[in-house]
Design a protein around this motif. Structure first.
Motif, PDB file in Angstrom:
ATOM      1  N   GLN A 230      30.219  52.317  48.590  1.00 24.82           N
ATOM      2  CA  GLN A 230      29.389  51.506  47.689  1.00 24.82           C
ATOM      3  C   GLN A 230      30.253  50.430  47.034  1.00 24.82           C
ATOM      4  OE1 GLN A 230      27.330  53.694  44.700  1.00 24.82           O
ATOM      5  NE2 GLN A 230      26.251  51.915  43.896  1.00 24.82           N
ATOM      6  N   ILE A 231      29.844  49.181  47.185  1.00 22.70           N
ATOM      7  CA  ILE A 231      30.591  48.044  46.635  1.00 22.70           C
ATOM      8  C   ILE A 231      29.801  47.492  45.438  1.00 22.70           C
ATOM      9  CG2 ILE A 231      31.597  45.799  47.129  1.00 22.70           C
ATOM     10  CD1 ILE A 231      31.553  46.574  50.098  1.00 22.70           C
ATOM     11  N   LEU A 232      30.460  47.551  44.287  1.00 27.77           N
ATOM     12  CA  LEU A 232      29.846  47.022  43.058  1.00 27.77           C
ATOM     13  C   LEU A 232      30.523  45.705  42.714  1.00 27.77           C
ATOM     14  CD1 LEU A 232      27.931  47.265  40.643  1.00 27.77           C
ATOM     15  CD2 LEU A 232      29.716  48.591  39.490  1.00 27.77           C
ATOM     16  N   ILE A 233      29.758  44.619  42.809  1.00 24.65           N
ATOM     17  CA  ILE A 233      30.288  43.278  42.565  1.00 24.65           C
ATOM     18  C   ILE A 233      29.810  42.807  41.199  1.00 24.65           C
ATOM     19  CG2 ILE A 233      30.362  40.900  43.375  1.00 24.65           C
ATOM     20  CD1 ILE A 233      29.816  41.967  46.185  1.00 24.65           C
ATOM     21  N   THR A 234      30.796  42.492  40.339  1.00 24.52           N
ATOM     22  CA  THR A 234      30.489  41.936  39.011  1.00 24.52           C
ATOM     23  C   THR A 234      30.765  40.434  39.050  1.00 24.52           C
ATOM     24  OG1 THR A 234      31.103  44.015  37.958  1.00 24.52           O
ATOM     25  CG2 THR A 234      31.038  42.046  36.566  1.00 24.52           C
ATOM     26  N   VAL A 235      29.781  39.648  38.723  1.00 29.35           N
ATOM     27  CA  VAL A 235      29.903  38.188  38.756  1.00 29.35           C
ATOM     28  C   VAL A 235      30.492  37.720  37.432  1.00 29.35           C
ATOM     29  CG1 VAL A 235      28.689  36.004  39.089  1.00 29.35           C
ATOM     30  CG2 VAL A 235      27.925  38.062  40.296  1.00 29.35           C
ATOM     31  N   LEU A 236      31.626  36.990  37.512  1.00 32.02           N
ATOM     32  CA  LEU A 236      32.337  36.527  36.316  1.00 32.02           C
ATOM     33  C   LEU A 236      32.114  35.026  36.113  1.00 32.02           C
ATOM     34  CD1 LEU A 236      35.725  38.371  36.935  1.00 32.02           C
ATOM     35  CD2 LEU A 236      33.765  39.168  35.591  1.00 32.02           C
ATOM     36  N   ASP A 237      32.377  34.705  34.869  1.00 40.46           N
ATOM     37  CA  ASP A 237      32.331  33.280  34.577  1.00 40.46           C
ATOM     38  C   ASP A 237      33.486  32.567  35.251  1.00 40.46           C
ATOM     39  OD1 ASP A 237      30.997  33.568  31.205  1.00 40.46           O
ATOM     40  OD2 ASP A 237      29.988  33.330  33.138  1.00 40.46           O
ATOM     41  N   ALA A 238      33.502  31.324  35.339  1.00 38.72           N
ATOM     42  CA  ALA A 238      34.398  30.532  36.172  1.00 38.72           C
ATOM     43  C   ALA A 238      35.842  30.615  35.721  1.00 38.72           C
ATOM     44  CB  ALA A 238      33.926  29.091  36.206  1.00 38.72           C
ATOM     45  N   ASN A 239      36.692  31.046  36.613  1.00 33.59           N
ATOM     46  CA  ASN A 239      38.148  30.827  36.607  1.00 33.59           C
ATOM     47  C   ASN A 239      38.395  30.249  37.985  1.00 33.59           C
ATOM     48  OD1 ASN A 239      40.884  30.809  36.295  1.00 33.59           O
ATOM     49  ND2 ASN A 239      41.141  33.020  36.511  1.00 33.59           N
ATOM     50  N   ASP A 240      38.508  28.944  38.045  1.00 37.84           N
ATOM     51  CA  ASP A 240      38.246  28.250  39.308  1.00 37.84           C
ATOM     52  C   ASP A 240      39.179  28.637  40.444  1.00 37.84           C
ATOM     53  OD1 ASP A 240      37.396  25.288  37.442  1.00 37.84           O
ATOM     54  OD2 ASP A 240      36.172  27.009  38.032  1.00 37.84           O
ATOM     55  N   ASN A 241      40.465  28.930  40.186  1.00 37.82           N
ATOM     56  CA  ASN A 241      41.438  29.138  41.254  1.00 37.82           C
ATOM     57  C   ASN A 241      42.056  30.537  41.147  1.00 37.82           C
ATOM     58  OD1 ASN A 241      41.735  26.337  42.584  1.00 37.82           O
ATOM     59  ND2 ASN A 241      41.808  25.918  40.374  1.00 37.82           N
ATOM     60  N   ALA A 242      41.985  31.217  42.263  1.00 39.54           N
ATOM     61  CA  ALA A 242      42.607  32.553  42.340  1.00 39.54           C
ATOM     62  C   ALA A 242      44.027  32.412  42.846  1.00 39.54           C
ATOM     63  CB  ALA A 242      41.809  33.451  43.270  1.00 39.54           C
ATOM     64  N   PRO A 243      44.919  33.345  42.454  1.00 36.79           N
ATOM     65  CA  PRO A 243      46.280  33.317  43.004  1.00 36.79           C
ATOM     66  C   PRO A 243      46.260  33.413  44.536  1.00 36.79           C
ATOM     67  CG  PRO A 243      46.144  34.812  41.149  1.00 36.79           C
ATOM     68  CD  PRO A 243      44.731  34.415  41.475  1.00 36.79           C
ATOM     69  N   ALA A 244      47.206  32.708  45.142  1.00 38.97           N
ATOM     70  CA  ALA A 244      47.282  32.696  46.624  1.00 38.97           C
ATOM     71  C   ALA A 244      48.716  32.987  47.063  1.00 38.97           C
ATOM     72  CB  ALA A 244      46.822  31.336  47.148  1.00 38.97           C
ATOM     73  N   PHE A 245      48.857  33.907  48.034  1.00 38.14           N
ATOM     74  CA  PHE A 245      50.172  34.260  48.597  1.00 38.14           C
ATOM     75  C   PHE A 245      50.480  33.327  49.765  1.00 38.14           C
ATOM     76  CE2 PHE A 245      49.007  38.114  46.395  1.00 38.14           C
ATOM     77  CZ  PHE A 245      50.196  38.542  45.849  1.00 38.14           C
ATOM     78  N   ASP A 246      51.766  33.244  50.074  1.00 37.55           N
ATOM     79  CA  ASP A 246      52.174  32.394  51.190  1.00 37.55           C
ATOM     80  C   ASP A 246      51.553  32.872  52.496  1.00 37.55           C
ATOM     81  OD1 ASP A 246      53.720  31.064  49.375  1.00 37.55           O
ATOM     82  OD2 ASP A 246      55.550  32.181  49.857  1.00 37.55           O
ATOM     83  N   ARG A 247      51.558  34.158  52.671  1.00 41.16           N
ATOM     84  CA  ARG A 247      51.009  34.736  53.899  1.00 41.16           C
ATOM     85  C   ARG A 247      50.153  35.937  53.547  1.00 41.16           C
ATOM     86  NH1 ARG A 247      56.130  35.830  57.605  1.00 41.16           N
ATOM     87  NH2 ARG A 247      57.102  36.098  55.547  1.00 41.16           N
ATOM     88  N   ALA A 248      49.232  36.180  54.428  1.00 43.86           N
ATOM     89  CA  ALA A 248      48.396  37.373  54.209  1.00 43.86           C
ATOM     90  C   ALA A 248      49.111  38.655  54.625  1.00 43.86           C
ATOM     91  CB  ALA A 248      47.083  37.226  54.981  1.00 43.86           C
ATOM     92  N   LEU A 249      50.083  38.531  55.551  1.00 44.80           N
ATOM     93  CA  LEU A 249      50.798  39.728  56.054  1.00 44.80           C
ATOM     94  C   LEU A 249      52.285  39.442  56.102  1.00 44.80           C
ATOM     95  CD1 LEU A 249      50.772  42.569  57.371  1.00 44.80           C
ATOM     96  CD2 LEU A 249      50.549  41.421  59.589  1.00 44.80           C
TER      97      LEU A 249
END
Length: 831
Positions: A230-249
């Protein structure tokens, strides 16, 4: 060993499957093992295979030959019914517990049969059944998604896992119906390509603040099993940019046994926002496995991942670390990456060496190739670090033979001899291929069992034993001892006589031998005069089967003792009434001696023999002093026994002389006999008259009858003729008597040349068994003996009695008496 394939499943209906099966069977026929298969979770007693029949063993020999099945670390999952030889399931088999995620799962059985030792290898494949549904790491997943997220934004999800393998573990995912998200499934087997939720419609928190989704995972088994998240998704107010890693793996290689505090990797995520919305802290994802948390630590500020627990390649070869980078905005956004840590193996495990079966002791006549022991080796490392080779020290007379995978047999390589080496201390070394290599050793003592292959042996082939005669009955005369190189019963020696005849009697009436000690006993007193040498054999036999034996020869010389007194022989020319017995009894002889004889005249000779030999038979003669102390005009030769005058006789000498001659041997103590010689002294004319008295009486009777017819002249003429005739007859008789008593006249015992043995006064006597002569006696059988004497000159004898060089010899020609002579000059020249 014949390879056979037993499998569960349906019959083959297509040519391609039949061809594949034939290839598989051909491969298994060369692999050296039996192969069966059984599904996991099979009930107790489920039939697996007729193992005894497939191995070519008779059911009747399973119990006597100690048939058993061993499985290292597998407990008693499988068992064999010794009554029918069927392998069956004994307890619950869980393939996942047994082999984990390994595609191939099997139980390796070692079938061991003793007497003689045989080892078979059986592989039982455990087939997977669909008994595990897909399982998600958690039952509910909470996601916080800003309403400002762009379309096609992706949110990683942790997939489900299925403990089964193969088709049963092939998962398909289905996302519940909704209008905002779609499910992106992985397109290949890369671990970094995970399930993702893809945003398909813009979110509006004021419209829909929460979204509940159901993710279903279905495996490929029959019947299908499912798991849900079961996936519970909570919708948040805007924080426009999420942290991003150089690579996914990220992929990192880490040696095992890396010490704590070692840096694994430093992660770096970026956020385009500013202020708190751009500040990032790092953490492990909530989906991370507990073992990862126990082995690694992540610094929330720097993003460094360091080692904090023991890294063991044998425990886990890879670690999947899920990392989140979360900003500090009021409505935090997060970025995700995966760090795959591959653990590199190091050579940190010593080989494991174990003896599985021992067949000891081994007989020394065991054939080459006999299996003595079975041992197995293993190493938990991988690659070259786990490749183990075995060596044997010392090699001869054994060797190691590789039989199956990591199994070795210790076999006999050359012939054994227990008498040379009774036991071997062997050391087996198992060494892996690491750098540096690690090794383990195991020691085994191989005892060699004895067989009866050595006969008892004596130190000498023949022994010479000297025994005095007249020994007590049952006296110990010698001990024989044989040595047998074998052991125990094969070396227990017993002794016995080799029976034969000694004359008219059996050997066992003379001697006996103790069966255990080897002591030889004389059962009766031995008599040198009867038996000089007793030669016989003693046999020694061991207690082995079959028994072996050997003989030794004993040559027993019976040594003479002085147990026989001199025996006197009748005097030559003595009257019948004057003969006496021997052995100490006196022998009387009467002799008429004219008073006119001079000094040195031989008047009589005393003769004696002794049944002993050597010094015990060496005789000497001694004249006993006359009664009253009067000096006798006679003497006796010390070694000849000849009675002769010492001076000219006169009228003062008594007309009748009684001479006592003592005959003594040289034994210890000496034995003696006494002879009496009666000597009558007469005038010369009286001696002639006495000698011819009978003839003269006859002539006088004839002359008286015709006296009237003859004249006085004729009478005187006849008297003169008779006197002359009588004197001639007396002279002839005296000459004959002297010749008979002389050495030349009495020196032969019979036909043939007498043997002469001489020695000087400083020599010694000896006895020889190679050349024997016989000492003869007129009243008994001849006696074998050889004596050479060299007596010391007694101080009481004058030079006239004993020559400077005295040679005493026995003429030992068979059939005559022995003579003790005083040699002439010619005798010494012969010597």
């Amino acid at each position: 060993m014949l390879m056979m394939q037993f499998s569960w499943g349906r019959s083959l209906r297509s040519p391609s499957l039949l061809f594949s099966l034939l290839l598989l069977t051909a491969w298994e026929l060369g692999s050296g093992q039996l192969h069966y298969s059984v599904p996991e979770e099979a009930k107790h007693g489920t039939f697996v295979g007729r193992i005894a029949q497939d191995l070519g063993l008779e059911l009747a020999e399973l119990v006597p030959r100690l048939f058993r099945v061993a499985s290292k670390g597998r407990g008693d999952l499988l068992e064999v019914n010794l009554q029918n030889g069927i392998l069956f399931v004994n307890s619950r088999i869980d393939r996942e517990e047994l082999c984990g995620r390994s595609a191939a799962c099997g139980i390796h059985l070692e079938v061991i049969v003793e007497q003689p030792l045989q080892v078979f290898h059986v592989e039982v494949e455990v087939k997977d059944i669909n008994d595990h549904p897909p399982v998600f790491p958690e039952t509910q997943k909470n996601l916080f998604i800003a309403e400002s997220r762009m379309l096609d934004s992706r949110f990683p999800l942790e997939g489900a896992s299925d403990a089964d393998i193969g088709v049963n573990a092939v998962l398909t995912y289905r996302l519940g119906t909704n209008e905002y998200f779609a499910l992106e499934k992985p397109t290949d087997d890369m671990r970094g390509n995970r399930l993702r939720l893809v945003l398909r419609k813009h979110l509006d928190r004021e419209d829909v603040p929460e979204i509940v989704l159901v993710l279903t995972a279905t495996d490929g088994g029959k019947p299908e099993l499912t798991g849900t998240l079961q996936i519970l998704i909570t919708v948040l107010d805007a924080n426009d940019n999420a942290p991003a890693f150089d690579r996914a793996l990220y992929r990192v290689k880490l040696p095992e046994n890396t010490p704590n505090g070692t840096l694994v990797i430093k992660l770096n995520a970026s956020d385009l926002d500013e202020g708190l919305n751009g500040d990032i802290f790092y953490s492990f994802s909530t989906d991370i496995a507990p073992i990862v948390k126990s082995r690694f630590h992540i610094d929330p500020i720097s993003g460094e991942i360091i080692v904090k627990g023991h890294i063991d390649f044998e425990e886990s070869k890879t670690y999947e670390i899920l990392v989140e980078g979360i900003d500090k905005g009021q409505l935090p956004l997060s970025g995700h990456c995966t760090v795959m840590v591959e653990v590199e193996d190091t050579n940190d495990n010593v080989p494991d060496l174990e003896f599985k079966s021992l067949s000891l002791p081994i007989r020394e006549d065991a054939p080459v190739g006999t299996i003595i022991a079975l041992l197995s080796v293993s190493d938990r490392d991988s690659g070259a670090n786990g490749q183990v080779t075995c060596s044997l020290t010392p090699n001869a007379p054994f060797k190691l033979v590789s039989t199956f995978k990591n199994y070795y047999s210790l076999v006999l390589d050359s012939a054994l001899d227990r008498e040379s080496v009774a036991a071997y201390e062997l050391e087996v070394t198992a060494r892996d291929g690491g750098s540096p290599p690690l090794s383990a050793t195991a020691r085994v003592s191989v005892e060699v069992a004895d067989v009866n292959d050595n006969a008892p042996t004596f130190a000498q082939a023949e022994y010479t034993v000297f025994v005095k005669e007249n020994n007590p009955p049952g006296s110990h005369i010698f001990t024989v001892s044989a040595r047998d190189a074998d052991a125990q019963e094969n070396a227990r020696v017993s002794y016995s006589l080799v029976e034969r005849r000694v004359g008219e009697r059996a050997l066992s009436s003379y001697v006996s031998v103790h069966a255990e000690s080897g002591k030889v006993y004389a059962l009766q007193p031995l008599d040198h005069e009867e038996l000089e040498v007793l030669r016989f054999q003693v046999s020694a036999r061991d207690a082995g089967v079959p028994a072996l034996g050997g003989n030794v020869t004993l040559q027993v010389f019976v040594l003479d003792e002085n147990d026989n007194a001199p025996a006197l022989l009748p005097a030559a020319g003595a009257a019948a009434g004057s003969r006496g017995g021997g052995g100490g009894a006196g022998v009387s002889a009467s002799e008429l001696v004219p008073r006119s004889v001079g000094a040195g005249h031989v008047v009589a000779k005393v003769r004696a023999v002794d049944a002993d030999s050597g010094y015990n038979a060496w005789l000497s003669y001694e004249l006993q002093p006359a009664a009253g102390g009067a000096r006798s005009p006679f003497r006796v030769g010390l070694y000849t026994g000849e009675v002769s005058t010492t001076r000219a006789l006169d009228e003062a000498d008594a007309p009748r002389q009684r001479l006592l001659v003592l005959v003594r041997d040289h034994g210890e103590p000496p034995l003696a006999a006494t002879a009496t010689v009666l000597v009558s002294l007469v005038d010369s004319g009286q001696a002639l008259k006495t000698s011819s008295r009978a003839a003269m009486a006859a002539g006088a009777s004839g002359a008286a009858g015709g006296a009237a017819a003859l004249v006085d002249v004729n009478v005187y003429l006849i008297i003169a003729i008779c006197a002359v005739s009588s004197l001639l007859v007396l002279t002839l008789l005296l000459y004959t008597a002297l010749r008979c008593s002389a050495p030349a006249a009495e020196g032969a015992c019979g036909p043939g040349k007498p043997a002469l043995v001489c020695s000087s006064a400083v020599g010694s006597w000896s006895s020889s068994q190679q050349r024997r002569h016989r000492v003869c006696s007129g009243e008994g059988p001849p006696k074998a003996d050889l004596m050479a004497f060299s007596p010391s000159q007694p101080p009481a004898l004058s030079s006239a009695d004993t020559p400077h060089d005295v040679a005493v010899y026995h003429e030992v020609t068979p059939g005559q008496h022995s003579k003790t002579l005083s040699p002439t000059a010619a005798s010494f020249q012969e010597c």
